[in-house]
Scaffold this motif. Structure first.
Motif, PDB file in Angstrom:
ATOM      1  N   ARG A  23       3.054 -35.504 -56.747  1.00  0.00           N
ATOM      2  CA  ARG A  23       3.586 -35.744 -58.107  1.00  0.00           C
ATOM      3  C   ARG A  23       2.631 -34.827 -58.739  1.00  0.00           C
ATOM      4  NH1 ARG A  23       6.271 -39.665 -61.101  1.00  0.00           N
ATOM      5  NH2 ARG A  23       6.118 -41.059 -59.437  1.00  0.00           N
ATOM      6  N   SER A  72       4.188 -31.306 -60.887  1.00  0.00           N
ATOM      7  CA  SER A  72       4.277 -31.438 -62.298  1.00  0.00           C
ATOM      8  C   SER A  72       3.378 -30.026 -62.583  1.00  0.00           C
ATOM      9  CB  SER A  72       3.271 -32.453 -62.604  1.00  0.00           C
ATOM     10  OG  SER A  72       4.088 -33.668 -62.379  1.00  0.00           O
ATOM     11  N   ASP A  73       2.411 -29.697 -62.113  1.00  0.00           N
ATOM     12  CA  ASP A  73       1.774 -28.447 -62.387  1.00  0.00           C
ATOM     13  C   ASP A  73       2.843 -27.246 -62.098  1.00  0.00           C
ATOM     14  OD1 ASP A  73      -0.602 -29.732 -63.061  1.00  0.00           O
ATOM     15  OD2 ASP A  73      -1.551 -29.354 -61.213  1.00  0.00           O
ATOM     16  N   GLY A 133       5.540 -27.241 -64.619  1.00  0.00           N
ATOM     17  CA  GLY A 133       4.984 -27.003 -65.883  1.00  0.00           C
ATOM     18  C   GLY A 133       4.927 -25.204 -66.133  1.00  0.00           C
ATOM     19  N   LEU A 140      14.583 -31.343 -61.594  1.00  0.00           N
ATOM     20  CA  LEU A 140      13.745 -32.443 -62.368  1.00  0.00           C
ATOM     21  C   LEU A 140      14.747 -33.506 -63.058  1.00  0.00           C
ATOM     22  CD1 LEU A 140      10.968 -33.415 -63.387  1.00  0.00           C
ATOM     23  CD2 LEU A 140      11.117 -31.538 -65.097  1.00  0.00           C
ATOM     24  N   VAL A 175       8.742 -32.455 -68.138  1.00  0.00           N
ATOM     25  CA  VAL A 175       7.554 -32.423 -67.176  1.00  0.00           C
ATOM     26  C   VAL A 175       6.570 -33.488 -67.669  1.00  0.00           C
ATOM     27  CG1 VAL A 175       5.554 -31.114 -66.465  1.00  0.00           C
ATOM     28  CG2 VAL A 175       7.953 -29.882 -66.829  1.00  0.00           C
ATOM     29  N   ASP A 176       6.328 -34.050 -68.864  1.00  0.00           N
ATOM     30  CA  ASP A 176       5.361 -34.714 -68.937  1.00  0.00           C
ATOM     31  C   ASP A 176       5.746 -36.217 -68.684  1.00  0.00           C
ATOM     32  OD1 ASP A 176       3.499 -32.745 -70.193  1.00  0.00           O
ATOM     33  OD2 ASP A 176       4.122 -33.402 -72.284  1.00  0.00           O
ATOM     34  N   PHE A 186       7.652 -36.940 -65.955  1.00  0.00           N
ATOM     35  CA  PHE A 186       7.612 -36.944 -64.485  1.00  0.00           C
ATOM     36  C   PHE A 186       5.987 -37.056 -64.237  1.00  0.00           C
ATOM     37  CE2 PHE A 186       6.890 -34.874 -60.432  1.00  0.00           C
ATOM     38  CZ  PHE A 186       7.806 -35.894 -59.644  1.00  0.00           C
ATOM     39  N   ARG A 187       5.168 -36.551 -64.882  1.00  0.00           N
ATOM     40  CA  ARG A 187       3.687 -36.538 -64.777  1.00  0.00           C
ATOM     41  C   ARG A 187       3.318 -37.595 -64.901  1.00  0.00           C
ATOM     42  NH1 ARG A 187       0.075 -32.376 -64.177  1.00  0.00           N
ATOM     43  NH2 ARG A 187       1.480 -30.927 -65.225  1.00  0.00           N
ATOM     44  N   SER A 188       3.985 -38.647 -65.780  1.00  0.00           N
ATOM     45  CA  SER A 188       3.429 -39.878 -66.057  1.00  0.00           C
ATOM     46  C   SER A 188       3.816 -40.778 -65.365  1.00  0.00           C
ATOM     47  CB  SER A 188       3.909 -40.119 -67.697  1.00  0.00           C
ATOM     48  OG  SER A 188       4.985 -40.428 -67.745  1.00  0.00           O
ATOM     49  N   HIS A 246       9.017 -30.416 -54.152  1.00  0.00           N
ATOM     50  CA  HIS A 246       8.215 -29.202 -54.445  1.00  0.00           C
ATOM     51  C   HIS A 246       8.399 -27.949 -53.953  1.00  0.00           C
ATOM     52  CE1 HIS A 246       3.486 -28.481 -55.468  1.00  0.00           C
ATOM     53  NE2 HIS A 246       4.174 -27.707 -56.050  1.00  0.00           N
TER      54      HIS A 246
END
Length: 208
Positions: A8, A12-13, A16, A35, A76-77, A79-81, A107
């Motif tokens: 994850r 996310s990186d 981004g 996404l 993106v944020d 998903f990252r959270s 990925h």
């Protein structure tokens, strides 16, 4: 090591720093589409049923389209959270079972969507987790194959996935074998066996 948690963060990186209109290995999907799929699957499970039930695909498509106007950085944020507080995916074991393979494969769908990509460097912990996935889910991923199948790492470690007439050995790094099992032709694997058996395996649908 948590494959789901680590993938994850890594995905996310990658997202981004990726153009949301970039193509992916998922036919017809841009990075934004992929996404949106992940966010609907995680945050609107009632609308995600169309992923596995064709009759409900319209519901899922509508939920994915709802992200069309959402800023890319916001997606993106989100998903990252991670999943919302009410989601059982917040339980580590559930997260690993539901998302380990999902996040790794998607990925690579993003990374390999255009020419010029290279596999990520080997990582012992990640490769161990991926090999466990291959040996645990391989029978399901290759269930429509009409030939016997063995998977083998470059180290020589191998596992019998299914028995049957003929035999094909799929050789490669664990992540590459998993991608092949999910039907990604970009997987860097070698197929060993009689030409007719290799052709039969190649022609058979793979994945869930």
């Amino acid at each position: 090591m948590s494959l789901a948690r680590d993938e994850r963060a890594a995905l996310s990186d990658t997202l981004g720093g990726t153009d949301p209109q970039r193509p992916t290995l998922c036919a017809g999907w841009t990075t934004r589409d992929l996404l949106a799929h992940l966010l609907v699957r995680e945050r609107q499970p009632w609308a995600a049923a169309g992923i596995v039930v064709p009759a409900l695909a319209g519901l899922t498509d509508a939920a994915m389209r709802s992200y069309a106007g959402t800023p890319w950085s916001t997606m993106v944020d989100e998903f990252r959270s991670g999943p919302p507080a009410w989601s059982p995916i917040r339980i580590d074991r559930v997260d690993e079972a539901a998302n380990g393979a999902e996040f790794f494969v998607h990925h690579e769908d993003v990374r390999r969507g255009e020419p010029g990509w290279e596999p990520r460097p080997a990582d012992e912990a990640r490769d161990t987790a991926l090999w466990a996935l291959v040996t645990r889910t391989g029978r399901l991923l290759y269930r429509r194959s009409r030939v016997g199948l063995v998977v083998r790492r470059p180290s020589g470690e191998q596992a019998v996935i299914r028995t049957g007439p003929g035999l094909v050995t799929v050789e490669g790094e664990p992540g590459e074998i998993l991608l092949h099992g999910f039907g990604r032709d970009a997987a860097r694997v070698e197929l060993h066996g009689e030409p007719a058996d290799v052709a039969a395996l190649t022609a058979a649908p793979r994945g869930f």
